[in-house]
Structures are given as C-alpha cells and as structure tokens.
Design a protein around this motif. Structure first.
Motif, PDB file in Angstrom:
ATOM      1  N   GLU A  96       0.822  -1.210   0.000  1.00  0.00           N
ATOM      2  CA  GLU A  96       0.000   0.000   0.000  1.00  0.00           C
ATOM      3  C   GLU A  96       0.860   1.266   0.000  1.00  0.00           C
ATOM      4  OE1 GLU A  96      -3.386   0.593   0.005  1.00  0.00           O
ATOM      5  OE2 GLU A  96      -3.597  -1.516  -0.525  1.00  0.00           O
ATOM      6  N   MET A  97       1.974   1.245   0.705  1.00  0.00           N
ATOM      7  CA  MET A  97       2.834   2.420   0.808  1.00  0.00           C
ATOM      8  C   MET A  97       3.882   2.482  -0.302  1.00  0.00           C
ATOM      9  SD  MET A  97       1.699   4.195   3.342  1.00  0.00           S
ATOM     10  CE  MET A  97       0.122   3.715   2.580  1.00  0.00           C
ATOM     11  N   GLY A  98       3.964   1.445  -1.089  1.00  0.00           N
ATOM     12  CA  GLY A  98       4.902   1.441  -2.211  1.00  0.00           C
ATOM     13  C   GLY A  98       6.363   1.400  -1.788  1.00  0.00           C
ATOM     14  N   PHE A  99       6.649   0.755  -0.672  1.00  0.00           N
ATOM     15  CA  PHE A  99       8.023   0.673  -0.186  1.00  0.00           C
ATOM     16  C   PHE A  99       8.859  -0.263  -1.054  1.00  0.00           C
ATOM     17  CE2 PHE A  99       6.431   1.624   4.357  1.00  0.00           C
ATOM     18  CZ  PHE A  99       6.661   2.982   4.190  1.00  0.00           C
ATOM     19  N   THR A 100      10.104   0.104  -1.274  1.00  0.00           N
ATOM     20  CA  THR A 100      11.051  -0.751  -1.980  1.00  0.00           C
ATOM     21  C   THR A 100      11.823  -1.544  -0.941  1.00  0.00           C
ATOM     22  OG1 THR A 100      11.307   0.917  -3.718  1.00  0.00           O
ATOM     23  CG2 THR A 100      12.983  -0.816  -3.601  1.00  0.00           C
ATOM     24  N   MET A 101      11.602  -2.848  -0.914  1.00  0.00           N
ATOM     25  CA  MET A 101      12.234  -3.678   0.097  1.00  0.00           C
ATOM     26  C   MET A 101      13.558  -4.242  -0.419  1.00  0.00           C
ATOM     27  SD  MET A 101      10.028  -3.132   2.342  1.00  0.00           S
ATOM     28  CE  MET A 101      10.640  -4.151   3.682  1.00  0.00           C
ATOM     29  N   LYS A 102      14.600  -4.088   0.414  1.00  0.00           N
ATOM     30  CA  LYS A 102      15.934  -4.548   0.073  1.00  0.00           C
ATOM     31  C   LYS A 102      16.334  -5.702   0.991  1.00  0.00           C
ATOM     32  CE  LYS A 102      16.777  -1.108  -2.866  1.00  0.00           C
ATOM     33  NZ  LYS A 102      17.153  -1.293  -4.292  1.00  0.00           N
ATOM     34  N   LYS A 103      17.097  -6.625   0.470  1.00  0.00           N
ATOM     35  CA  LYS A 103      17.536  -7.772   1.253  1.00  0.00           C
ATOM     36  C   LYS A 103      18.550  -7.352   2.308  1.00  0.00           C
ATOM     37  CE  LYS A 103      19.487 -12.403   0.761  1.00  0.00           C
ATOM     38  NZ  LYS A 103      20.060 -13.408  -0.197  1.00  0.00           N
ATOM     39  N   GLY A 104      18.345  -7.830   3.544  1.00  0.00           N
ATOM     40  CA  GLY A 104      19.271  -7.510   4.626  1.00  0.00           C
ATOM     41  C   GLY A 104      20.617  -8.184   4.436  1.00  0.00           C
ATOM     42  N   LYS A 105      21.649  -7.617   5.049  1.00  0.00           N
ATOM     43  CA  LYS A 105      22.990  -8.188   4.926  1.00  0.00           C
ATOM     44  C   LYS A 105      23.262  -9.238   6.006  1.00  0.00           C
ATOM     45  CE  LYS A 105      27.892  -6.843   4.735  1.00  0.00           C
ATOM     46  NZ  LYS A 105      28.358  -7.781   5.761  1.00  0.00           N
ATOM     47  N   GLU A 106      22.841  -8.959   7.251  1.00  0.00           N
ATOM     48  CA  GLU A 106      23.130  -9.841   8.375  1.00  0.00           C
ATOM     49  C   GLU A 106      21.897 -10.535   8.939  1.00  0.00           C
ATOM     50  OE1 GLU A 106      26.119 -10.528   9.324  1.00  0.00           O
ATOM     51  OE2 GLU A 106      27.234  -8.997   8.215  1.00  0.00           O
ATOM     52  N   VAL A 107      20.700 -10.044   8.590  1.00  0.00           N
ATOM     53  CA  VAL A 107      19.464 -10.607   9.142  1.00  0.00           C
ATOM     54  C   VAL A 107      18.511 -10.989   8.021  1.00  0.00           C
ATOM     55  CG1 VAL A 107      19.670  -9.275  11.282  1.00  0.00           C
ATOM     56  CG2 VAL A 107      18.373  -8.334   9.365  1.00  0.00           C
ATOM     57  N   CYS A 108      17.510 -11.758   8.365  1.00  0.00           N
ATOM     58  CA  CYS A 108      16.546 -12.202   7.357  1.00  0.00           C
ATOM     59  C   CYS A 108      15.566 -11.097   6.982  1.00  0.00           C
ATOM     60  CB  CYS A 108      15.788 -13.429   7.869  1.00  0.00           C
ATOM     61  SG  CYS A 108      14.720 -13.102   9.304  1.00  0.00           S
ATOM     62  N   SER A 109      15.311 -10.162   7.889  1.00  0.00           N
ATOM     63  CA  SER A 109      14.345  -9.096   7.612  1.00  0.00           C
ATOM     64  C   SER A 109      14.879  -8.132   6.561  1.00  0.00           C
ATOM     65  CB  SER A 109      14.006  -8.331   8.903  1.00  0.00           C
ATOM     66  OG  SER A 109      15.170  -7.792   9.480  1.00  0.00           O
ATOM     67  N   SER A 110      13.970  -7.638   5.732  1.00  0.00           N
ATOM     68  CA  SER A 110      14.330  -6.688   4.683  1.00  0.00           C
ATOM     69  C   SER A 110      14.357  -5.284   5.255  1.00  0.00           C
ATOM     70  CB  SER A 110      13.310  -6.758   3.543  1.00  0.00           C
ATOM     71  OG  SER A 110      13.161  -8.094   3.072  1.00  0.00           O
ATOM     72  N   TYR A 111      14.934  -4.337   4.506  1.00  0.00           N
ATOM     73  CA  TYR A 111      14.905  -2.937   4.922  1.00  0.00           C
ATOM     74  C   TYR A 111      14.272  -2.073   3.845  1.00  0.00           C
ATOM     75  CZ  TYR A 111      19.229  -2.184   2.145  1.00  0.00           C
ATOM     76  OH  TYR A 111      20.160  -2.103   1.142  1.00  0.00           O
ATOM     77  N   ILE A 112      13.813  -0.893   4.234  1.00  0.00           N
ATOM     78  CA  ILE A 112      13.090   0.003   3.326  1.00  0.00           C
ATOM     79  C   ILE A 112      14.077   0.902   2.586  1.00  0.00           C
ATOM     80  CG2 ILE A 112      11.347   1.823   3.163  1.00  0.00           C
ATOM     81  CD1 ILE A 112      10.115   0.659   5.742  1.00  0.00           C
ATOM     82  N   GLY A 113      14.129   0.770   1.263  1.00  0.00           N
ATOM     83  CA  GLY A 113      15.071   1.533   0.459  1.00  0.00           C
ATOM     84  C   GLY A 113      14.870   3.027   0.517  1.00  0.00           C
ATOM     85  N   GLU A 114      13.626   3.473   0.729  1.00  0.00           N
ATOM     86  CA  GLU A 114      13.333   4.907   0.764  1.00  0.00           C
ATOM     87  C   GLU A 114      13.813   5.599   2.042  1.00  0.00           C
ATOM     88  OE1 GLU A 114      10.905   3.095  -2.319  1.00  0.00           O
ATOM     89  OE2 GLU A 114      11.223   2.561  -0.218  1.00  0.00           O
ATOM     90  N   CYS A 115      14.126   4.840   3.061  1.00  0.00           N
ATOM     91  CA  CYS A 115      14.628   5.415   4.317  1.00  0.00           C
ATOM     92  C   CYS A 115      16.144   5.555   4.233  1.00  0.00           C
ATOM     93  CB  CYS A 115      14.254   4.529   5.500  1.00  0.00           C
ATOM     94  SG  CYS A 115      12.477   4.485   5.849  1.00  0.00           S
ATOM     95  N   PRO A 116      16.699   6.714   4.594  1.00  0.00           N
ATOM     96  CA  PRO A 116      18.138   6.950   4.447  1.00  0.00           C
ATOM     97  C   PRO A 116      19.030   6.163   5.398  1.00  0.00           C
ATOM     98  CG  PRO A 116      17.114   8.784   5.592  1.00  0.00           C
ATOM     99  CD  PRO A 116      15.998   7.903   5.119  1.00  0.00           C
ATOM    100  N   VAL A 117      18.450   5.679   6.501  1.00  0.00           N
ATOM    101  CA  VAL A 117      19.230   4.914   7.478  1.00  0.00           C
ATOM    102  C   VAL A 117      18.458   3.655   7.870  1.00  0.00           C
ATOM    103  CG1 VAL A 117      20.303   4.911   9.761  1.00  0.00           C
ATOM    104  CG2 VAL A 117      20.295   7.014   8.405  1.00  0.00           C
ATOM    105  N   ASN A 118      19.152   2.511   7.829  1.00  0.00           N
ATOM    106  CA  ASN A 118      18.534   1.230   8.183  1.00  0.00           C
ATOM    107  C   ASN A 118      19.478   0.488   9.125  1.00  0.00           C
ATOM    108  OD1 ASN A 118      18.593   1.664   4.977  1.00  0.00           O
ATOM    109  ND2 ASN A 118      16.483   1.408   5.662  1.00  0.00           N
ATOM    110  N   ILE A 119      18.941  -0.037  10.231  1.00  0.00           N
ATOM    111  CA  ILE A 119      19.767  -0.650  11.270  1.00  0.00           C
ATOM    112  C   ILE A 119      19.323  -2.098  11.487  1.00  0.00           C
ATOM    113  CG2 ILE A 119      20.599  -0.402  13.634  1.00  0.00           C
ATOM    114  CD1 ILE A 119      19.515   2.514  13.529  1.00  0.00           C
ATOM    115  N   GLU A 120      20.181  -3.038  11.134  1.00  0.00           N
ATOM    116  CA  GLU A 120      19.861  -4.458  11.275  1.00  0.00           C
ATOM    117  C   GLU A 120      20.146  -4.929  12.702  1.00  0.00           C
ATOM    118  OE1 GLU A 120      21.487  -6.971   8.265  1.00  0.00           O
ATOM    119  OE2 GLU A 120      21.075  -5.554   6.641  1.00  0.00           O
ATOM    120  N   CYS A 121      19.176  -5.617  13.292  1.00  0.00           N
ATOM    121  CA  CYS A 121      19.283  -6.001  14.704  1.00  0.00           C
ATOM    122  C   CYS A 121      18.928  -7.464  14.949  1.00  0.00           C
ATOM    123  CB  CYS A 121      18.331  -5.136  15.541  1.00  0.00           C
ATOM    124  SG  CYS A 121      18.535  -3.354  15.308  1.00  0.00           S
ATOM    125  N   ARG A 122      19.577  -8.024  15.968  1.00  0.00           N
ATOM    126  CA  ARG A 122      19.254  -9.382  16.409  1.00  0.00           C
ATOM    127  C   ARG A 122      18.889  -9.341  17.889  1.00  0.00           C
ATOM    128  NH1 ARG A 122      23.343 -12.736  14.285  1.00  0.00           N
ATOM    129  NH2 ARG A 122      21.944 -12.964  12.509  1.00  0.00           N
TER     130      ARG A 122
END
Length: 220
Positions: A96-122
């Motif tokens: 619905e929001m048209g987010f571009t989802m990118k594959k995470g580097k260290e985690v299985c969860s994706s991150y939002i390409g439109e956000c300038p900062v993304n923090i992968e957490c466990r």
C-alpha cells in the motif's frame, strides 16, 4: 514557575519515530511504526524497542529474533503514520505504501530503500513489562545513504530530513544545531600574549621592510 501534578505516566517527549520491518519463517514481510525505541549500550552496540504482544510484528520478530529499524524522512510522514494505525493482518502495508524492500545483509528481515538509514538487529532478550514487552537487540550493521556523508566520511543525520514524535504529533528536525557535545566546558582558543606580541613585531618589521624598498626604488 507554576506546575501541575499528574499521575505516574511516561511524558518523555519528543522521541524518535521509526519504521520496524520484520520477516516471519514463511518469508512474509511486515512493517509497523514504533515511537518507543532507544540506544541502550555502546559495546556491544544495542538498542531497544517496546512492542505490544498483540501486534503482528511481535509474532514475526519473536519467531526469527531479528528486525530492522528504518529511519523515515519528512516526506514519509504519512506512510509512517499509516503503518502505525493499520494492522498487517488486514492490509499489506508495504504494498500500500509502495516501499522498496531490500535484502538484509546480516538478518533475514528486509529494509526500506526509501529510508536513508537502516539498522539491522538481532534480539538478545525479551522482557515482559505489562502492556508492552521490551526487546533488547544487538546492532549487527547499518546502511547509510551516501548523500548523508561528507568528504571525510562523517555522517550528517541533519541532512536526512528526519522526523520526531511528540505527544501524538510528528515534527521535522531542524538542520541547524544549537550546540555541540562538550561545548559548555570547552576552552576558548585564544592567542597567548607572547604570541600576539611576536605577531605585532613581525607585522611592524614587514611594514618597515616595505618602506625601505620603496625608498631604494626612489633613490635609483
């Protein structure tokens, strides 16, 4: 200054507002908005988020013990609000929001390409508190938009047009600081008296030499 007394409640404001993405074991993505988040440790780098057990993201994160924090910009304020008032059980918020989802580097969860900062957490631990459970998580890596970095590699979060949340409302963050960490105790840089004296003496000598050269030219 006159003040009113209120019953015990968390009136801490303003606070960060973030979009949290997660993925369940069936590889399904979800996103929801969190205002109760914060830094809790430097080494190892850790942060926390508080989640109600009835939220769909609670289920996803508890399954995989991983999630990603995404910092939204002013342009994404409407999307941020939408993801906080709609449930992933009823609507595909990412679509619905048209987010571009990118594959995470260290985690299985994706991150939002439109956000300038993304923090992968466990997730390291979950603490039941009452209406919310506290998720303590280690930061594994971060994705930083290159446009937020200067030629020296310094990150300028103020260039990101980030937003904050205060008492039910969203506010843009200013780009100009009103102070810098440690400025209240920093010593002012002043030239010592001897240095000033040497500088003035040097300036007088330079002027004298110029005058002498002019006189020589006239003589010739």
């Amino acid at each position: 200054m006159s003040k009113n007394i209120f019953k015990g409640s968390v009136v801490l404001n303003p606070v960060p507002v973030v979009l949290v993405t997660s993925k369940n074991k069936e590889n399904m993505d979800n996103v929801f908005t969190v205002a109760w988040t914060g830094t809790v440790c430097t080494k190892p780098p850790m942060l926390s988020i508080a989640i109600k057990p009835e939220r769909l993201s609670y289920e996803y994160i508890k399954e995989t013990m991983e999630f990603t924090i995404n910092l939204p910009t002013k342009r994404l304020t409407r999307e941020t609000d939408y993801c906080g008032v709609r449930s992933g059980r009823d609507v595909d918020k990412i679509k619905e929001m048209g987010f571009t989802m990118k594959k995470g580097k260290e985690v299985c969860s994706s991150y939002i390409g439109e956000c300038p900062v993304n923090i992968e957490c466990r997730v390291k631990s979950i603490i039941p508190l009452g209406t919310h459970d506290l998720f303590l998580a280690e930061v594994l890596c971060s994705h930083i938009d290159e446009r937020l970095m200067d030629e020296n590699g310094k990150i300028h979060f103020e260039w990101g047009n980030l937003i904050a949340y205060s008492h039910g409302e969203y506010f843009p963050l200013p780009k100009t600081p009103i102070g810098k960490f440690g400025y209240s105790v920093a010593k002012k840089t002043l030239e010592s008296k001897p240095a000033i004296a040497v500088k003035k003496k040097s300036e007088k000598k330079t002027v004298k030499n110029k005058n002498e050269k002019k006189k020589r030219k006239k003589v010739k």
